[in-house]
Scaffold this active site. Structure first.
Site, PDB file in Angstrom:
ATOM      1  N   THR A   1      10.148 -36.978 -34.336  1.00 21.35           N
ATOM      2  CA  THR A   1      10.300 -38.028 -33.433  1.00 21.35           C
ATOM      3  C   THR A   1       8.488 -38.668 -33.117  1.00 21.35           C
ATOM      4  O   THR A   1       8.839 -39.994 -33.755  1.00 21.35           O
ATOM      5  CB  THR A   1      11.493 -38.401 -32.339  1.00 21.35           C
TER       6      THR A   1
ATOM      7  N   LYS B   1      15.432 -30.012 -23.487  1.00 26.86           N
ATOM      8  CA  LYS B   1      13.836 -30.381 -24.542  1.00 26.86           C
ATOM      9  C   LYS B   1      13.881 -29.344 -24.190  1.00 26.86           C
ATOM     10  O   LYS B   1      13.690 -28.160 -23.828  1.00 26.86           O
ATOM     11  CB  LYS B   1      13.173 -30.887 -23.935  1.00 26.86           C
ATOM     12  N   GLY B   2      13.111 -29.109 -25.877  1.00 28.69           N
ATOM     13  CA  GLY B   2      11.706 -27.718 -26.172  1.00 28.69           C
ATOM     14  C   GLY B   2      12.546 -26.638 -27.959  1.00 28.69           C
ATOM     15  O   GLY B   2      11.882 -25.655 -27.651  1.00 28.69           O
TER      16      GLY B   2
ATOM     17  N   THR C   1       6.484 -34.591 -28.561  1.00 27.26           N
ATOM     18  CA  THR C   1       5.926 -33.358 -29.478  1.00 27.26           C
ATOM     19  C   THR C   1       7.331 -33.346 -29.954  1.00 27.26           C
ATOM     20  O   THR C   1       8.736 -33.614 -29.869  1.00 27.26           O
ATOM     21  CB  THR C   1       5.818 -32.386 -28.785  1.00 27.26           C
TER      22      THR C   1
ATOM     23  N   ALA D   1      13.743 -35.984 -27.390  1.00 29.13           N
ATOM     24  CA  ALA D   1      14.822 -35.189 -27.164  1.00 29.13           C
ATOM     25  C   ALA D   1      15.856 -34.729 -27.521  1.00 29.13           C
ATOM     26  O   ALA D   1      15.660 -34.996 -28.907  1.00 29.13           O
ATOM     27  CB  ALA D   1      15.666 -35.703 -25.452  1.00 29.13           C
ATOM     28  N   ASP D   2      16.505 -33.248 -27.331  1.00 27.70           N
ATOM     29  CA  ASP D   2      17.773 -32.134 -28.092  1.00 27.70           C
ATOM     30  C   ASP D   2      19.057 -32.602 -27.794  1.00 27.70           C
ATOM     31  O   ASP D   2      19.501 -32.769 -28.812  1.00 27.70           O
ATOM     32  CB  ASP D   2      16.736 -30.470 -28.435  1.00 27.70           C
TER      33      ASP D   2
ATOM     34  N   GLU E   1       5.634 -30.625 -22.151  1.00 25.58           N
ATOM     35  CA  GLU E   1       6.127 -31.320 -22.055  1.00 25.58           C
ATOM     36  C   GLU E   1       6.501 -32.248 -20.126  1.00 25.58           C
ATOM     37  O   GLU E   1       6.674 -33.372 -20.157  1.00 25.58           O
ATOM     38  CB  GLU E   1       7.275 -31.912 -22.584  1.00 25.58           C
TER      39      GLU E   1
HETATM   40  C1  5RP Z   1      10.023 -30.270 -28.511  1.00 23.27           C
HETATM   41  C2  5RP Z   1      11.072 -31.369 -27.780  1.00 23.27           C
HETATM   42  C3  5RP Z   1      11.429 -32.474 -28.525  1.00 23.27           C
HETATM   43  O1  5RP Z   1      10.576 -33.417 -28.330  1.00 23.27           O
HETATM   44  C4  5RP Z   1      12.765 -32.495 -28.759  1.00 23.27           C
HETATM   45  O2  5RP Z   1      12.540 -30.786 -29.573  1.00 23.27           O
HETATM   46  C5  5RP Z   1      12.765 -33.923 -30.507  1.00 23.27           C
HETATM   47  O3  5RP Z   1      12.805 -33.417 -32.201  1.00 23.27           O
HETATM   48  P1  5RP Z   1      12.813 -34.222 -32.584  1.00 23.27           P
HETATM   49  O4  5RP Z   1      12.469 -35.618 -32.599  1.00 23.27           O
HETATM   50  O5  5RP Z   1      12.244 -33.075 -33.776  1.00 23.27           O
HETATM   51  O6  5RP Z   1      14.159 -33.685 -32.693  1.00 23.27           O
HETATM   52  O7  5RP Z   1      11.275 -31.253 -26.357  1.00 23.27           O
HETATM   53  O8  5RP Z   1       9.561 -29.299 -27.821  1.00 23.27           O
END
Ligand code: 5RP
Length: 240
Positions: free
Chosen positions: A48, A111-112, A45, A100-101, A120
């Site tokens: 990306t 993550k999250g 999710t 990932a964050d 996830e």
């Molecule tokens: C969602 C997640 C995403 O993988 C994480 O927040 C990265 O998101 P982005 O690709 O928008 O930077 O863990 O729960």
């Protein structure tokens, strides 16, 4: 960690630095090489992963479908004509692709940020390989700079925030339109700042046992085996 870099022709030809959005597109497309023809792919999710889903649509006739980690990803997959299976219909997935964050040099992640951490982690756990797709801003030495998302049962929020305070963390309930954000699972998210997560495995094991915690956003037990990192010199492949 082993690293290989593959500059894209588009990057080699360009003198303008790529935007974060363009880096996300690059890694989303690069992830297609990990999709196994004829199989079901695990899909994460976020912004990306949305690039990956868009790329996946171009080979949708070569896969059986996907197991999705959120309502948002399910809707995007289905809108592009990709069949979405319930995770209970599928025994194992060869690969799970997600963002990932934060990610460290061992493949541990936070993550999250998109509030989808519980599903996830479930889909990651049923997959043989976690391929993380991220731009280089996500690579950190120690996890904890990004506020740590923790999904909790609403009646436990106060107590969980107190438990994080004892670890030096400051937890706040994530809001949406002035009200607590409610996850796809009907729970709340606490975001915790001020943590330095030096031992991700021990931290995840401990916090996961606190009453009322549904999922902590540290992914150490379900860490990545591969990270496709979008950098100014192309997509770097990190193998952990
Ligand atoms: C969602 C997640 C995403 O993988 C994480 O927040 C990265 O998101 P982005 O690709 O928008 O930077 O863990 O729960």
């Amino acid at each position: 960690m082993n690293t290989t870099a593959s500059p894209s022709p588009a990057i080699a030809a360009s003198t303008t630095p790529l935007t974060q959005d363009e880096l996300k597109t690059l890694v989303g497309q690069a992830a297609l090489q990990y999709v196994v023809p004829g199989e079901i792919v695990g899909v994460g999710t976020g912004s990306t992963v949305n690039k990956f889903i868009d790329a996946l649509a171009s080979i949708k006739d070569q896969i059986r479908g996907a197991v999705s980690s959120s309502v948002a990803s399910t809707e995007r997959l289905q809108a592009l004509g990709i069949t979405v299976f319930d995770s209970n219909e599928v025994e194992r997935l060869s690969v799970y692709i997600d963002g990932a964050d934060e990610i460290d040099a061992h493949g541990n992640m936070v993550k999250g940020g998109g509030a989808a951490l519980t599903r996830e982690k479930i889909v990651a756990a049923q997959s043989d390989r976690f391929v993380c797709i991220a731009d280089e801003s996500k690579l950190v030495q120690t996890l904890g700079q990004f506020p740590l998302p923790v999904e909790v049962i609403p009646m436990a929020t106060r107590r969980v925030i107190q438990q994080f305070a004892a670890k030096g963390g400051v937890g706040t309930i994530r809001l949406k339109n002035g009200q607590p954000l409610v996850t796809d699972n009907g729970q709340y998210i606490i975001d915790v700042t001020g943590l330095q997560i030096a031992d991700p495995l021990a931290f995840e094991a401990e916090v996961s046992q606190w009453p009322g915690v549904v999922t902590v956003g540290v992914f150490a037990f379900q860490r990545a085996q591969v990270c496709l990192l979008g950098t100014a010199s192309g997509v770097k492949t990190l193998n952990f």
